[in-house]
Design a protein around this motif. Structure first.
Motif, PDB file in Angstrom:
ATOM      1  N   ASP A  35       0.842  -1.186   0.000  1.00 47.48           N
ATOM      2  CA  ASP A  35       0.000   0.000   0.000  1.00 47.48           C
ATOM      3  C   ASP A  35       0.885   1.246   0.000  1.00 47.48           C
ATOM      4  OD1 ASP A  35      -2.171   1.737   0.210  1.00 47.48           O
ATOM      5  OD2 ASP A  35      -2.150   1.650   2.392  1.00 47.48           O
ATOM      6  N   PRO A  36       0.783   2.094  -1.029  1.00 44.70           N
ATOM      7  CA  PRO A  36       1.641   3.279  -1.101  1.00 44.70           C
ATOM      8  C   PRO A  36       1.527   4.180   0.133  1.00 44.70           C
ATOM      9  CG  PRO A  36       0.594   2.904  -3.209  1.00 44.70           C
ATOM     10  CD  PRO A  36      -0.035   1.947  -2.239  1.00 44.70           C
ATOM     11  N   ALA A  37       0.345   4.308   0.694  1.00 40.38           N
ATOM     12  CA  ALA A  37       0.178   5.153   1.890  1.00 40.38           C
ATOM     13  C   ALA A  37       0.954   4.579   3.071  1.00 40.38           C
ATOM     14  CB  ALA A  37      -1.299   5.289   2.236  1.00 40.38           C
ATOM     15  N   THR A  38       0.929   3.267   3.214  1.00 45.56           N
ATOM     16  CA  THR A  38       1.678   2.615   4.296  1.00 45.56           C
ATOM     17  C   THR A  38       3.172   2.819   4.106  1.00 45.56           C
ATOM     18  OG1 THR A  38      -0.053   0.940   4.541  1.00 45.56           O
ATOM     19  CG2 THR A  38       2.112   0.400   5.427  1.00 45.56           C
ATOM     20  N   ILE A  39       3.633   2.680   2.880  1.00 48.03           N
ATOM     21  CA  ILE A  39       5.062   2.837   2.589  1.00 48.03           C
ATOM     22  C   ILE A  39       5.499   4.276   2.860  1.00 48.03           C
ATOM     23  CG2 ILE A  39       6.830   2.708   0.798  1.00 48.03           C
ATOM     24  CD1 ILE A  39       5.057   0.470  -0.492  1.00 48.03           C
ATOM     25  N   ARG A  40       4.683   5.239   2.448  1.00 50.67           N
ATOM     26  CA  ARG A  40       5.027   6.644   2.706  1.00 50.67           C
ATOM     27  C   ARG A  40       5.079   6.938   4.205  1.00 50.67           C
ATOM     28  NH1 ARG A  40       1.412   7.263  -1.765  1.00 50.67           N
ATOM     29  NH2 ARG A  40       2.640   7.650  -3.638  1.00 50.67           N
ATOM     30  N   THR A  41       4.165   6.344   4.959  1.00 49.12           N
ATOM     31  CA  THR A  41       4.177   6.509   6.419  1.00 49.12           C
ATOM     32  C   THR A  41       5.465   5.933   7.005  1.00 49.12           C
ATOM     33  OG1 THR A  41       1.765   6.411   6.512  1.00 49.12           O
ATOM     34  CG2 THR A  41       2.949   5.936   8.554  1.00 49.12           C
ATOM     35  N   GLU A  42       5.878   4.774   6.512  1.00 52.31           N
ATOM     36  CA  GLU A  42       7.117   4.160   6.984  1.00 52.31           C
ATOM     37  C   GLU A  42       8.329   5.010   6.626  1.00 52.31           C
ATOM     38  OE1 GLU A  42       7.515  -0.033   6.079  1.00 52.31           O
ATOM     39  OE2 GLU A  42       5.363  -0.330   6.365  1.00 52.31           O
ATOM     40  N   LEU A  43       8.305   5.625   5.436  1.00 50.99           N
ATOM     41  CA  LEU A  43       9.405   6.519   5.038  1.00 50.99           C
ATOM     42  C   LEU A  43       9.481   7.733   5.962  1.00 50.99           C
ATOM     43  CD1 LEU A  43       9.071   6.413   1.157  1.00 50.99           C
ATOM     44  CD2 LEU A  43      11.112   5.775   2.456  1.00 50.99           C
ATOM     45  N   ALA A  44       8.334   8.299   6.308  1.00 48.33           N
ATOM     46  CA  ALA A  44       8.313   9.453   7.211  1.00 48.33           C
ATOM     47  C   ALA A  44       8.833   9.067   8.588  1.00 48.33           C
ATOM     48  CB  ALA A  44       6.894  10.011   7.315  1.00 48.33           C
ATOM     49  N   ARG A  45       8.426   7.913   9.077  1.00 51.79           N
ATOM     50  CA  ARG A  45       8.894   7.433  10.385  1.00 51.79           C
ATOM     51  C   ARG A  45      10.405   7.190  10.339  1.00 51.79           C
ATOM     52  NH1 ARG A  45       9.596   7.547  15.394  1.00 51.79           N
ATOM     53  NH2 ARG A  45       9.785   5.578  16.453  1.00 51.79           N
ATOM     54  N   LEU A  46      10.888   6.658   9.260  1.00 55.04           N
ATOM     55  CA  LEU A  46      12.321   6.411   9.103  1.00 55.04           C
ATOM     56  C   LEU A  46      13.108   7.717   9.158  1.00 55.04           C
ATOM     57  CD1 LEU A  46      14.381   4.145   8.564  1.00 55.04           C
ATOM     58  CD2 LEU A  46      14.014   4.534   6.127  1.00 55.04           C
ATOM     59  N   GLU A  47      12.586   8.742   8.505  1.00 58.19           N
ATOM     60  CA  GLU A  47      13.245  10.041   8.525  1.00 58.19           C
ATOM     61  C   GLU A  47      13.254  10.627   9.946  1.00 58.19           C
ATOM     62  OE1 GLU A  47      13.141  14.289   6.159  1.00 58.19           O
ATOM     63  OE2 GLU A  47      12.108  12.548   5.335  1.00 58.19           O
ATOM     64  N   GLU A  48      12.158  10.426  10.670  1.00 52.81           N
ATOM     65  CA  GLU A  48      12.105  10.892  12.063  1.00 52.81           C
ATOM     66  C   GLU A  48      13.169  10.203  12.918  1.00 52.81           C
ATOM     67  OE1 GLU A  48       8.136  10.156  13.429  1.00 52.81           O
ATOM     68  OE2 GLU A  48       7.261  11.666  12.102  1.00 52.81           O
ATOM     69  N   LEU A  49      13.350   8.902  12.685  1.00 49.46           N
ATOM     70  CA  LEU A  49      14.362   8.155  13.438  1.00 49.46           C
ATOM     71  C   LEU A  49      15.761   8.679  13.133  1.00 49.46           C
ATOM     72  CD1 LEU A  49      13.023   4.490  13.050  1.00 49.46           C
ATOM     73  CD2 LEU A  49      13.011   5.897  15.122  1.00 49.46           C
ATOM     74  N   LEU A  50      16.014   9.007  11.870  1.00 53.23           N
ATOM     75  CA  LEU A  50      17.313   9.548  11.491  1.00 53.23           C
ATOM     76  C   LEU A  50      17.548  10.903  12.152  1.00 53.23           C
ATOM     77  CD1 LEU A  50      19.910   9.366   9.789  1.00 53.23           C
ATOM     78  CD2 LEU A  50      18.642  10.537   7.958  1.00 53.23           C
ATOM     79  N   GLU A  51      16.555  11.770  12.078  1.00 57.18           N
ATOM     80  CA  GLU A  51      16.682  13.104  12.666  1.00 57.18           C
ATOM     81  C   GLU A  51      16.853  13.057  14.176  1.00 57.18           C
ATOM     82  OE1 GLU A  51      13.257  15.211  11.262  1.00 57.18           O
ATOM     83  OE2 GLU A  51      14.046  15.375   9.223  1.00 57.18           O
ATOM     84  N   ALA A  52      16.255  12.045  14.810  1.00 55.21           N
ATOM     85  CA  ALA A  52      16.371  11.898  16.258  1.00 55.21           C
ATOM     86  C   ALA A  52      17.675  11.216  16.658  1.00 55.21           C
ATOM     87  CB  ALA A  52      15.182  11.099  16.798  1.00 55.21           C
ATOM     88  N   GLY A  53      18.440  10.764  15.662  1.00 54.65           N
ATOM     89  CA  GLY A  53      19.712  10.107  15.943  1.00 54.65           C
ATOM     90  C   GLY A  53      19.574   8.673  16.419  1.00 54.65           C
ATOM     91  N   GLU A  54      18.399   8.083  16.183  1.00 59.62           N
ATOM     92  CA  GLU A  54      18.164   6.711  16.629  1.00 59.62           C
ATOM     93  C   GLU A  54      18.699   5.664  15.660  1.00 59.62           C
ATOM     94  OE1 GLU A  54      14.194   6.005  18.086  1.00 59.62           O
ATOM     95  OE2 GLU A  54      14.030   8.083  18.754  1.00 59.62           O
ATOM     96  N   ILE A  55      18.957   6.083  14.411  1.00 54.06           N
ATOM     97  CA  ILE A  55      19.579   5.188  13.433  1.00 54.06           C
ATOM     98  C   ILE A  55      20.679   5.951  12.715  1.00 54.06           C
ATOM     99  CG2 ILE A  55      17.531   3.742  13.054  1.00 54.06           C
ATOM    100  CD1 ILE A  55      17.031   5.302  10.462  1.00 54.06           C
ATOM    101  N   THR A  56      21.608   5.203  12.165  1.00 51.63           N
ATOM    102  CA  THR A  56      22.724   5.822  11.440  1.00 51.63           C
ATOM    103  C   THR A  56      22.301   6.162  10.013  1.00 51.63           C
ATOM    104  OG1 THR A  56      23.539   3.717  10.589  1.00 51.63           O
ATOM    105  CG2 THR A  56      24.380   4.425  12.752  1.00 51.63           C
ATOM    106  N   GLU A  57      23.106   6.964   9.364  1.00 44.03           N
ATOM    107  CA  GLU A  57      22.861   7.336   7.972  1.00 44.03           C
ATOM    108  C   GLU A  57      22.870   6.091   7.080  1.00 44.03           C
ATOM    109  OE1 GLU A  57      21.920   9.985   5.047  1.00 44.03           O
ATOM    110  OE2 GLU A  57      22.494  10.709   7.023  1.00 44.03           O
ATOM    111  N   GLU A  58      23.770   5.147   7.370  1.00 45.63           N
ATOM    112  CA  GLU A  58      23.861   3.917   6.579  1.00 45.63           C
ATOM    113  C   GLU A  58      22.593   3.081   6.740  1.00 45.63           C
ATOM    114  OE1 GLU A  58      26.346   4.834   8.807  1.00 45.63           O
ATOM    115  OE2 GLU A  58      27.575   5.733   7.238  1.00 45.63           O
ATOM    116  N   GLU A  59      22.118   2.969   7.973  1.00 49.65           N
ATOM    117  CA  GLU A  59      20.889   2.209   8.231  1.00 49.65           C
ATOM    118  C   GLU A  59      19.701   2.886   7.542  1.00 49.65           C
ATOM    119  OE1 GLU A  59      18.402  -0.801   9.659  1.00 49.65           O
ATOM    120  OE2 GLU A  59      20.579  -0.708   9.434  1.00 49.65           O
ATOM    121  N   PHE A  60      19.675   4.207   7.610  1.00 51.04           N
ATOM    122  CA  PHE A  60      18.617   4.958   6.933  1.00 51.04           C
ATOM    123  C   PHE A  60      18.632   4.673   5.440  1.00 51.04           C
ATOM    124  CE2 PHE A  60      17.329   8.635   4.449  1.00 51.04           C
ATOM    125  CZ  PHE A  60      16.043   8.857   4.926  1.00 51.04           C
ATOM    126  N   ASP A  61      19.806   4.747   4.830  1.00 52.03           N
ATOM    127  CA  ASP A  61      19.925   4.509   3.390  1.00 52.03           C
ATOM    128  C   ASP A  61      19.464   3.101   3.014  1.00 52.03           C
ATOM    129  OD1 ASP A  61      20.884   7.056   2.934  1.00 52.03           O
ATOM    130  OD2 ASP A  61      23.000   6.451   2.938  1.00 52.03           O
TER     131      ASP A  61
END
Length: 87
Positions: A35-61
């Motif tokens: 579902d594209p909406a689900t995937i977009r939500t997951e992408l937004a959550r992933l970006e939040e994790l990166l900005e919060a420093g909870e995951i590395t740039e490599e993990e984000f990529d």
């Protein structure tokens, strides 16, 4: 099916019913997964994790690439839209 066939297959009715349920659950899981909406939500959550420093740039990529691949598949095949245009 004839009456004799139905009677002969009657002991297998619970198995046939269970197989139908499993197919329905799998179909819904695939619809949600692509579902594209689900995937977009997951992408937004992933970006939040990166900005919060909870995951590395490599993990984000790595995760972003996987999500974008799913989104491309969903867009290309129509999966997740309920329009029946799946693989």
């Amino acid at each position: 099916m004839g009456l004799i066939s139905e009677l002969a297959l009657l002991p297998f009715a619970p198995v046939r019913g269970s197989a139908w349920v499993v197919r329905q659950v799998l179909q819904e899981a695939e619809r949600l997964y692509y579902d594209p909406a689900t995937i977009r939500t997951e992408l937004a959550r992933l970006e939040e994790l990166l900005e919060a420093g909870e995951i590395t740039e490599e993990e984000f990529d790595r995760q972003e690439d996987a999500l974008l691949d799913r989104l491309e598949t969903a867009t290309r095949t129509g999966a997740g839209t309920g329009d029946g245009g799946r693989r």
